[in-house]
Write a protein that holds these residues in place. Structure first.
Motif, mmCIF file in Angstrom:
data_model
loop_
_atom_site.group_PDB
_atom_site.id
_atom_site.type_symbol
_atom_site.label_atom_id
_atom_site.label_comp_id
_atom_site.label_asym_id
_atom_site.label_seq_id
_atom_site.Cartn_x
_atom_site.Cartn_y
_atom_site.Cartn_z
ATOM 1 N N ALA A 146 32.576 30.372 8.427
ATOM 2 C CA ALA A 146 33.628 29.412 8.770
ATOM 3 C C ALA A 146 33.279 28.016 8.267
ATOM 4 N N VAL A 147 32.011 27.639 8.406
ATOM 5 C CA VAL A 147 31.575 26.323 7.945
ATOM 6 C C VAL A 147 31.739 26.203 6.433
ATOM 7 N N ARG A 148 31.582 27.307 5.715
ATOM 8 C CA ARG A 148 31.745 27.278 4.255
ATOM 9 C C ARG A 148 33.149 26.861 3.836
ATOM 10 N N VAL A 149 34.132 27.106 4.674
ATOM 11 C CA VAL A 149 35.484 26.649 4.340
ATOM 12 C C VAL A 149 35.506 25.132 4.227
ATOM 13 N N ALA A 150 34.809 24.468 5.148
ATOM 14 C CA ALA A 150 34.756 23.007 5.125
ATOM 15 C C ALA A 150 33.838 22.469 4.037
ATOM 16 N N THR A 151 32.718 23.143 3.795
ATOM 17 C CA THR A 151 31.704 22.602 2.890
ATOM 18 C C THR A 151 31.836 23.092 1.454
ATOM 19 N N HIS A 152 32.403 24.285 1.267
ATOM 20 C CA HIS A 152 32.517 24.875 -0.069
ATOM 21 C C HIS A 152 33.959 24.845 -0.579
ATOM 22 N N ASP A 153 34.874 25.461 0.168
ATOM 23 C CA ASP A 153 36.281 25.433 -0.258
ATOM 24 C C ASP A 153 36.840 24.027 -0.200
ATOM 25 N N VAL B 215 36.944 17.116 8.034
ATOM 26 C CA VAL B 215 37.123 17.662 6.687
ATOM 27 C C VAL B 215 38.010 16.749 5.843
ATOM 28 N N HIS B 216 37.808 16.858 4.547
ATOM 29 C CA HIS B 216 38.576 16.121 3.547
ATOM 30 C C HIS B 216 38.121 16.671 2.203
ATOM 31 N N PRO B 217 38.593 16.148 1.059
ATOM 32 C CA PRO B 217 38.195 16.756 -0.219
ATOM 33 C C PRO B 217 36.708 16.655 -0.544
ATOM 34 N N GLY B 218 35.981 15.740 0.087
ATOM 35 C CA GLY B 218 34.552 15.605 -0.164
ATOM 36 C C GLY B 218 33.722 16.296 0.908
ATOM 37 N N PRO B 219 32.417 16.031 0.930
ATOM 38 C CA PRO B 219 31.560 16.622 1.969
ATOM 39 C C PRO B 219 32.024 16.199 3.361
ATOM 40 N N PRO B 220 32.205 17.138 4.284
ATOM 41 C CA PRO B 220 32.744 16.789 5.599
ATOM 42 C C PRO B 220 31.735 16.049 6.459
ATOM 43 N N GLY B 221 32.261 15.243 7.364
ATOM 44 C CA GLY B 221 31.420 14.673 8.405
ATOM 45 C C GLY B 221 31.161 15.724 9.467
ATOM 46 N N ARG B 222 29.930 15.806 9.944
ATOM 47 C CA ARG B 222 29.579 16.823 10.945
ATOM 48 C C ARG B 222 29.197 16.141 12.251
ATOM 49 N N LEU B 223 29.772 16.638 13.359
ATOM 50 C CA LEU B 223 29.505 16.104 14.683
ATOM 51 C C LEU B 223 28.818 17.186 15.506
ATOM 52 N N PRO B 224 27.526 17.055 15.774
ATOM 53 C CA PRO B 224 26.815 18.081 16.543
ATOM 54 C C PRO B 224 27.154 17.999 18.020
ATOM 55 N N SER B 225 26.790 19.037 18.733
ATOM 56 C CA SER B 225 26.989 19.078 20.174
ATOM 57 C C SER B 225 25.978 18.178 20.878
#
Length: 351
Positions: free
Chosen positions: A194-201, A223-233
């Protein structure tokens, strides 16, 4: 609200979706015809032309979903271009339209929860549908969203769930349209895929995807066209409203949130800390109580009619959803969570 249970090939699932909800899909087209006019000054014909730009991106990143879109069109008696446009509505209206959704994940006592309100134009309230899909070549999934669209908020039988927050921005680039990306996430066998959708696709316009899995992992992805921002728990929770937070995203994308987004997020964080600290027993009703909060109304977590807003910008809570990923249970309240007495509960046995 009734649950539509659909199975078979992608074309068969799409055609059954189109037949079952033909009237609602037609109403959805009318809603977005008005929205495109209100926000970006174009009619439906121009929107169909704009949607063509996203077709090559879908063909490259998720071609199989096009069979389902074609099936929806056949079942509803519409053109494929109408269904494509409906599924690209966020990208077409991204310069102006922004909802007011509030979402959070919570991990307590070995149980992973996901919950959110979906806030949008009131004229789309009765076009919300609940779909349980059993594709031949993908995990079974439940999606709560809009008639004629391939996905929005939901979970699958592998214990993976996703929530959505709209982000208003003028950014648009290469990647999958938001709602197509959500469906690809819901077909993922695990969180890594699932994360690959944000980071790869990648995703062609900004949004926040809140991902969680029954093994206790959860993270937000701006998410956006570039590398996504990640918010950890943090302390077992991830929270989000309608503005960008992670530096990875804010350094690349300019957003234009409504003024209530940050106060809603602060209120949500405070409610989780005060009402649901570690050690407190949690169930669906406790999470729906959070989603029904009216502090700072009319700009509250539970959003009601606000006559002070221009008519085209009036957003209200159209549904609330709570997911228990460990038990494969999704509970929906159609309408505002403070008013709804009836709920729909869907169980997905582990796949």
């Amino acid at each position: 609200m009734q649950l539509s249970v659909l199975s078979g090939s992608r074309g068969e699932i799409g055609e059954a979706h189109g037949r079952a909800h033909a009237a609602l899909i037609t109403h959805s087209l009318e809603v977005y015809d008005r929205l495109f006019h209100d926000f970006v000054g174009i009619g439906w014909a121009e929107a169909r032309t704009a949607a063509e730009a996203f077709l090559p991106m879908i063909e490259r990143g998720f071609p199989a979903i096009l069979d389902e879109m074609a099936g929806i069109a056949r079942g509803a008696g519409l053109d494929f271009a109408d269904i494509l446009t409906l599924n690209c509505r966020s990208e077409i209206s991204l310069t102006q339209a922004s909802g007011g959704c509030t979402a959070f994940s919570l991990q307590r006592d070995g149980t992973q929860w996901l919950a959110q309100n979906w806030d949008w134009r009131t004229d789309q309230l009765h076009n919300v549908v609940a779909l349980e899909l059993h594709p031949e070549d993908a995990p079974a999934l439940v999606s709560i969203g809009e008639a004629g669209m391939v996905a929005k908020i939901g979970m699958n039988d592998r214990g993976l769930g996703v929530c959505l927050n709209a982000i208003r921005s003028r950014t648009c680039g290469k990647g999958l349209p938001i709602h197509v990306a959500l469906r690809k996430i819901l077909e993922s066998p695990d969180l890594e895929q699932a994360v690959r959708v944000a980071t790869h696709d990648r995703v062609c316009s900004p949004a926040h995807f809140l991902l969680a899995s029954r093994d206790g992992q959860a993270a937000g992805f701006e998410v956006h066209p570039g590398p996504p921002g990640r918010l950890p728990s943090h302390a077992g929770a991830v929270t989000h409203t309608n503005h960008l937070v992670a530096e990875t995203a804010t350094c690349q994308v300019e957003d234009f949130p409504r003024p209530d987004s940050r106060p809603r997020l602060a209120r949500l964080d405070r409610l989780l800390q005060e009402r649901l600290p570690l050690g407190v027993t949690i169930d669906e009703s406790a999470l729906f109580d959070i989603l029904a909060d009216h502090d700072n109304a009319p700009m509250a977590i539970c959003r009601h009619f606000n006559p002070q807003q221009p008519p085209e910008e009036r957003m209200e809570t159209l549904f609330a959803v709570v997911m228990n990923l460990n038990e494969g249970r999704l509970t929906l309240r159609h309408g505002k969570p403070c008013e709804s007495t009836d709920s729909l509960t869907v169980h997905l046995p582990p796949g």
